[in-house]
Design a protein around this motif. Structure first.
Motif, PDB file in Angstrom:
ATOM      1  N   HIS A 117       0.842  -1.203   0.000  1.00 48.81           N
ATOM      2  CA  HIS A 117       0.000   0.000   0.000  1.00 48.81           C
ATOM      3  C   HIS A 117       0.864   1.234   0.000  1.00 48.81           C
ATOM      4  CE1 HIS A 117      -3.019  -2.926   0.951  1.00 48.81           C
ATOM      5  NE2 HIS A 117      -2.358  -3.270   2.027  1.00 48.81           N
ATOM      6  N   SER A 139       6.110  -0.666  10.358  1.00 50.71           N
ATOM      7  CA  SER A 139       6.268  -0.886   8.929  1.00 50.71           C
ATOM      8  C   SER A 139       7.718  -1.247   8.603  1.00 50.71           C
ATOM      9  CB  SER A 139       5.857   0.399   8.191  1.00 50.71           C
ATOM     10  OG  SER A 139       5.874   0.199   6.814  1.00 50.71           O
ATOM     11  N   ARG A 142       8.473  -4.799   9.740  1.00 51.30           N
ATOM     12  CA  ARG A 142       7.862  -5.790   8.839  1.00 51.30           C
ATOM     13  C   ARG A 142       8.713  -5.951   7.593  1.00 51.30           C
ATOM     14  NH1 ARG A 142       2.520  -3.725   9.377  1.00 51.30           N
ATOM     15  NH2 ARG A 142       2.872  -2.607   7.425  1.00 51.30           N
ATOM     16  N   HIS A 143       9.179  -4.827   7.079  1.00 47.91           N
ATOM     17  CA  HIS A 143       9.971  -4.870   5.859  1.00 47.91           C
ATOM     18  C   HIS A 143      11.321  -5.524   6.097  1.00 47.91           C
ATOM     19  CE1 HIS A 143       7.503  -1.346   3.981  1.00 47.91           C
ATOM     20  NE2 HIS A 143       6.807  -2.449   4.133  1.00 47.91           N
ATOM     21  N   ALA A 146      10.781  -9.150   6.239  1.00 42.17           N
ATOM     22  CA  ALA A 146      10.550  -9.676   4.889  1.00 42.17           C
ATOM     23  C   ALA A 146      11.880  -9.901   4.182  1.00 42.17           C
ATOM     24  CB  ALA A 146       9.678  -8.728   4.087  1.00 42.17           C
ATOM     25  N   GLY A 196       3.160 -15.119  -0.093  1.00 41.65           N
ATOM     26  CA  GLY A 196       1.922 -15.148   0.676  1.00 41.65           C
ATOM     27  C   GLY A 196       2.128 -14.917   2.160  1.00 41.65           C
ATOM     28  N   ARG A 197       3.381 -15.072   2.629  1.00 42.89           N
ATOM     29  CA  ARG A 197       3.629 -14.987   4.067  1.00 42.89           C
ATOM     30  C   ARG A 197       4.233 -13.656   4.498  1.00 42.89           C
ATOM     31  NH1 ARG A 197       6.993 -19.784   3.881  1.00 42.89           N
ATOM     32  NH2 ARG A 197       8.501 -18.498   4.984  1.00 42.89           N
ATOM     33  N   LEU A 198       4.409 -12.751   3.577  1.00 38.53           N
ATOM     34  CA  LEU A 198       5.025 -11.470   3.936  1.00 38.53           C
ATOM     35  C   LEU A 198       3.945 -10.392   3.995  1.00 38.53           C
ATOM     36  CD1 LEU A 198       8.127 -11.644   1.568  1.00 38.53           C
ATOM     37  CD2 LEU A 198       8.032 -12.256   3.981  1.00 38.53           C
ATOM     38  N   PRO A 199       3.498 -10.030   5.184  1.00 34.27           N
ATOM     39  CA  PRO A 199       2.379  -9.097   5.293  1.00 34.27           C
ATOM     40  C   PRO A 199       2.747  -7.705   4.804  1.00 34.27           C
ATOM     41  CG  PRO A 199       3.349  -9.488   7.446  1.00 34.27           C
ATOM     42  CD  PRO A 199       4.036 -10.413   6.501  1.00 34.27           C
ATOM     43  N   GLY A 200       1.782  -7.070   4.152  1.00 34.23           N
ATOM     44  CA  GLY A 200       1.979  -5.689   3.719  1.00 34.23           C
ATOM     45  C   GLY A 200       2.909  -5.530   2.531  1.00 34.23           C
ATOM     46  N   THR A 201       3.189  -6.634   1.804  1.00 33.07           N
ATOM     47  CA  THR A 201       4.087  -6.500   0.657  1.00 33.07           C
ATOM     48  C   THR A 201       3.561  -7.274  -0.547  1.00 33.07           C
ATOM     49  OG1 THR A 201       5.407  -8.471   1.123  1.00 33.07           O
ATOM     50  CG2 THR A 201       6.103  -6.437   2.194  1.00 33.07           C
ATOM     51  N   ARG A 202       4.136  -6.947  -1.710  1.00 34.12           N
ATOM     52  CA  ARG A 202       3.872  -7.704  -2.927  1.00 34.12           C
ATOM     53  C   ARG A 202       5.206  -8.154  -3.478  1.00 34.12           C
ATOM     54  NH1 ARG A 202       1.633  -3.950  -6.920  1.00 34.12           N
ATOM     55  NH2 ARG A 202       2.354  -5.514  -8.369  1.00 34.12           N
TER      56      ARG A 202
END
Lengths: 219, 86
Positions: A117, A139, A142-143, A146, A196-202
């Motif tokens: 996002h 944030s 999380r990154h 990842a 699929g397991r990394l929240p908030g990312t593509r």
């Protein structure tokens, strides 16, 4: 002048020459012992990085890669004449042979992880300083996680990796992995699962590609 | 007129460069603030003030970008082999 596409081995290049080079030019090969360079003649050619030309350059390299090991050159590599190319192959022989061995039987896979996002507004009129900052910290964590996860999972399936970008506002991670061709399928599968397991990312995975990021001498 | 167009290009190019540098500094400051929070030892008051300062910075950047008609993408200068600035 001559436009150089890649460096490979004599046995490989002879069969890959059916492709046409940039501007429809004939592909030629210059051999020096156990090295060979693939190039084409041009009266004048200043390749601006136009999409079509870059894709053509890539197609030539992929055609060579289909027949053996290749060290791709960056788009736009030009020399004045064959003699310079021959000198280059001679002067850097050992380094080039080492590079060929490093990428033999392997392909490059590119992994790009971006915030899901990125354009969402991070504050409203009534946001408190504390909430804003703590949200940024979360944030960031999380990154970071990842990036660590990607390295742990995909690094384990690779011979080498090269990180191009990490920790900026626009990207979480841009990295290239050198993967044995027999493990490419597994790499892509693991990457998909990881995404699929990394929240908030593509995550975007590209390849298998010629080893552009691993062609030069590693330090 | 050619001269007018050139002046506009120069002004826009300059704005792009200046704003890119400001954005770079903003990101550095944000990263530093994050590090300080993670390292611990900041009072609730300090966290609040840091957060407010960062928010104000971000708001100012958005205003400046809007004033000059530049997007975040415009500010991400490609430095070739050095990668993207941001």
């Amino acid at each position: 002048m001559i436009y150089v596409y890649a460096i490979s081995e004599p046995t490989v290049t002879r069969s890959a020459l059916k492709q046409r080079g940039l501007g429809g030019a004939t592909l030629r090969t210059l051999e020096r012992g156990d090295l060979a360079a693939i190039y084409s003649h041009h009266r004048s050619l200043s390749p601006a990085p136009l999409r079509k030309l870059v894709l053509h350059h890539d197609r030539v390299i992929k055609a060579i890669m289909a027949t053996g090991t290749v060290l791709p050159l960056r788009f736009g590599t030009q020399l004045e004449h064959e003699e310079q190319l021959g000198d280059l192959l001679a002067a850097r022989h050992d380094e080039l042979r080492r590079s060929l061995e490093r990428v033999r039987g392997k392909a490059e896979l590119g992994v790009r992880v971006i915030p899901a996002h990125a354009s969402a507004p991070r504050r409203r009129g009534d946001t408190k300083g504390r909430d804003y900052l703590l949200d940024r910290v979360r944030s960031h964590r999380r990154h970071q996680q990842a990036v660590d996860d990607v390295h742990a999972v995909l690094g384990a399936l690779s011979e080498a990796s090269s990180v191009r970008e990490t920790g900026t506002a626009e990207t979480v991670l841009v990295a290239a992995y050198l993967v044995d061709q027999s493990r490419v399928g597994e790499f892509r599968l693991q990457a998909e699962r990881l995404a699929g397991r990394l929240p908030g990312t593509r995550m975007i995975v590209t390849g298998p590609l010629p080893p552009y990021s691993f062609a030069e001498q590693q330090r | 007129m050619r001269v007018e167009a050139d002046k506009q290009d120069v002004a826009r190019g300059l704005a792009q460069l200046v704003l890119t540098l400001i954005e770079l500094l903003r990101q550095l400051m944000e990263r530093q603030a994050i590090r300080r929070v993670e390292a611990g030892g900041l009072s609730a008051d300090e966290i609040e003030r840091l957060g407010q300062a960062l928010m104000a910075l971000e708001q100012r950047m958005d205003e400046l970008k809007e004033d000059f008609g530049l997007t975040t993408e415009d500010l991400n200068l490609d430095l070739g082999p050095l990668g993207r600035l941001l």
